[in-house]
Scaffold this active site. Structure first.
Site, PDB file in Angstrom:
ATOM      1  N   GLU A 123       0.819  -1.215   0.000  1.00  0.00           N
ATOM      2  CA  GLU A 123       0.000   0.000   0.000  1.00  0.00           C
ATOM      3  C   GLU A 123       0.847   1.258   0.000  1.00  0.00           C
ATOM      4  OE1 GLU A 123      -3.914  -1.632   2.381  1.00  0.00           O
ATOM      5  OE2 GLU A 123      -2.401  -0.576   3.518  1.00  0.00           O
ATOM      6  N   CYS A 136       3.496   8.483   1.698  1.00  0.00           N
ATOM      7  CA  CYS A 136       4.015   7.474   2.626  1.00  0.00           C
ATOM      8  C   CYS A 136       4.250   6.196   1.820  1.00  0.00           C
ATOM      9  CB  CYS A 136       3.005   7.276   3.749  1.00  0.00           C
ATOM     10  SG  CYS A 136       3.537   6.084   4.969  1.00  0.00           S
ATOM     11  N   CYS A 143       5.893  -7.207   7.240  1.00  0.00           N
ATOM     12  CA  CYS A 143       7.003  -6.727   8.060  1.00  0.00           C
ATOM     13  C   CYS A 143       7.353  -7.815   9.055  1.00  0.00           C
ATOM     14  CB  CYS A 143       6.607  -5.450   8.798  1.00  0.00           C
ATOM     15  SG  CYS A 143       7.993  -4.698   9.666  1.00  0.00           S
ATOM     16  N   CYS A 147       5.817  -5.057  15.771  1.00  0.00           N
ATOM     17  CA  CYS A 147       5.527  -4.050  16.793  1.00  0.00           C
ATOM     18  C   CYS A 147       4.065  -4.270  17.193  1.00  0.00           C
ATOM     19  CB  CYS A 147       5.736  -2.643  16.249  1.00  0.00           C
ATOM     20  SG  CYS A 147       7.430  -2.397  15.678  1.00  0.00           S
ATOM     21  N   CYS A 150       1.039  -2.184  15.915  1.00  0.00           N
ATOM     22  CA  CYS A 150       0.986  -1.896  14.472  1.00  0.00           C
ATOM     23  C   CYS A 150       0.285  -3.014  13.716  1.00  0.00           C
ATOM     24  CB  CYS A 150       2.414  -1.709  13.963  1.00  0.00           C
ATOM     25  SG  CYS A 150       2.516  -1.635  12.171  1.00  0.00           S
ATOM     26  N   CYS A 374      -1.409   6.009  10.594  1.00  0.00           N
ATOM     27  CA  CYS A 374      -0.180   5.376  11.045  1.00  0.00           C
ATOM     28  C   CYS A 374      -0.426   4.054  11.750  1.00  0.00           C
ATOM     29  CB  CYS A 374       0.480   6.319  12.040  1.00  0.00           C
ATOM     30  SG  CYS A 374       2.040   6.825  11.496  1.00  0.00           S
TER      31      CYS A 374
HETATM   32  S1  SF4 Z   1       5.713  -0.187  13.115  1.00  0.00           S
HETATM   33 FE1  SF4 Z   1       4.779  -1.841  11.889  1.00  0.00          FE
HETATM   34  S2  SF4 Z   1       5.632  -1.645   9.807  1.00  0.00           S
HETATM   35 FE2  SF4 Z   1       6.922  -0.424  11.217  1.00  0.00          FE
HETATM   36  S3  SF4 Z   1       8.574  -1.836  11.841  1.00  0.00           S
HETATM   37 FE3  SF4 Z   1       6.982  -2.048  13.418  1.00  0.00          FE
HETATM   38  S4  SF4 Z   1       5.695  -3.759  12.687  1.00  0.00           S
HETATM   39 FE4  SF4 Z   1       6.957  -3.090  10.935  1.00  0.00          FE
END
Ligand code: SF4
Length: 402
Positions: A123, A136, A143, A147, A150, A374
């Site tokens: 995206e 962005c 990923c 996190c 996220c 975000c």
């Molecule tokens: S915030 Fe989300 S996209 Fe960014 S490094 Fe952490 S898990 Fe990956």
């Protein structure tokens, strides 16, 4: 055969980067010229048996058409002889990511779901403001870093995006904004943040090569001062990023104690806060006019106390960092285990940091209604919950030993 040795857990922290799936070449055998540097473009022509002098001239023309004029068809290239167009068409292509879905938020934010030729979804998001427009950009499909606040982190890493797919996002945004040929002034797309899906420093070479194309003054011509690379703290790559790319740095800090950062940004178990801040202090070219941005997501009762704010100030002062802190109200997504801090709490946190002379604006969430804000990016084709993914991973591990 399973042996005791390969059943043994590996001691210490494990680098969370699995080997991503490699890129699959185009099924029609043609070479994509997008994402190639001028030297590589020339090489591609020479490999296709174009004589050396011709290749040099044609490479320059093609490069100009691709990055300055936004051309995707060889037939539009008026200074290349018509007889040569079919030769180019048979061997080469100038791609764009395929658009699967384009959404516009009530606040004007636009989100595109994109698909590569080998059916990988990713995206990009465009955030217009009165005086600027920020794109962005994603660097990976999925990923690895997980996190916990996220949504993208709940996707598995499928593969790194290629330079063509990374610069392709910028090209596509320019197409959609009607910003060809490349103009030095009056653009809507003025800034780029490498803050979409993925950790850019785990796809270093491709991100570097793509950003070099974006920054080239004869093509897309976005100044390095208008590009920000955001990392969760891949400390060993930060010096290289400074030396070889040299764009602005943003760091996803999100917590000031080991305990909390270990939980919400698990990479912290490998590269701790102090090590990360030292790497920030060593990042070249920072000063009060060019500060490092620290992203800090506001999570209720997790990282948002006055003590946390004071500790943040202490740490930034200790490393003498020219810093700006971006406070991000947590954007909820289905299955998230956190809540956003209250507005009063965010205000109190912000005033402590501001009181110490460090800018700490609260970022207005953008594109929430289309999941473009975000930490909300996650492709529609990947709707699994974290629990489901964990269950599947456990099941896979079990069956691997059968
Ligand atoms: S915030 Fe989300 S996209 Fe960014 S490094 Fe952490 S898990 Fe990956």
């Amino acid at each position: 055969m399973q042996t005791a040795a390969n059943l043994m857990p590996i001691p210490g922290h494990i680098d969370p980067v699995p080997v991503p799936r490699s890129f699959v070449p185009r099924s029609d055998g043609r070479i994509d010229l997008l994402g190639l540097s001028l030297a590589d473009l020339r090489m591609a022509l020479e490999t296709s048996q174009l004589e050396e002098k011709q290749a040099k001239l044609r490479a320059k023309q093609l490069w100009h058409w691709i990055y300055n004029r936004g051309a995707t068809e060889f037939s539009a290239m008026t200074d290349i002889s018509k007889t040569m167009h079919p030769w180019l068409e048979q061997r080469f292509v100038i791609s764009r990511p395929n658009v699967i879905e384009a959404q516009v938020s009530t606040d004007g934010t636009r989100k595109w779901l994109l698909r590569s030729d080998d059916a990988q979804d990713y995206e990009m998001v465009f955030i217009p403001d009165a005086d600027r427009g920020t794109l962005c950009v994603s660097s990976q499909v999925g990923c690895t870093l997980n996190c916990t606040f996220c949504h993208t982190g709940t996707m598995r890493l499928v593969r790194n995006l290629t330079p063509a797919e990374i610069v392709g996002q910028v090209m596509l945004a320019r197409d959609s904004l009607g910003e060809w040929p490349s103009q030095p002034e009056g653009r809507m797309l003025t800034n780029i943040v490498m803050m979409g899906m993925g950790e850019p420093l785990y796809n270093f070479e491709n991100v570097r090569d793509a950003l070099k194309l974006v920054m080239d003054g004869a093509g897309l011509a976005l100044s390095r001062r208008r590009i920000t690379l955001s990392t969760s703290g891949v400390v060993p790559m930060m010096a290289r990023a400074g030396a070889e790319i040299g764009v602005n740095l943003a760091v996803s800090l999100h917590a000031v104690t080991k305990e909390v950062r270990d939980e919400i940004v698990p990479l912290n178990r490998k590269y701790g806060i102090e090590e990360l801040l030292q790497a920030c202090a060593d990042y070249p070219g920072t000063n009060n006019a060019r500060r490092i941005t620290f992203e800090y997501v506001m999570l209720k009762d997790k990282n948002d106390s006055d003590d946390d704010a004071r500790e943040l100030v202490r740490l930034l002062r200790k490393y003498e960092l020219p810093a700006k802190v971006n406070l991000i109200p947590f954007n909820p997504w289905p299955g998230a285990t956190y809540e956003c801090s209250t507005p009063e709490r965010i205000k109190s946190f912000s005033s402590i940091v501001f009181g110490a002379g460090i800018s700490a604006p609260v970022r207005t969430p953008r594109g929430r209604d289309i999941d473009a804000a975000c930490g909300q990016l996650k492709t529609a084709s990947e709707k699994k919950s974290r629990a489901q993914i964990d269950r599947e991973a456990a099941a896979e591990a079990d069956t691997a030993f059968v």
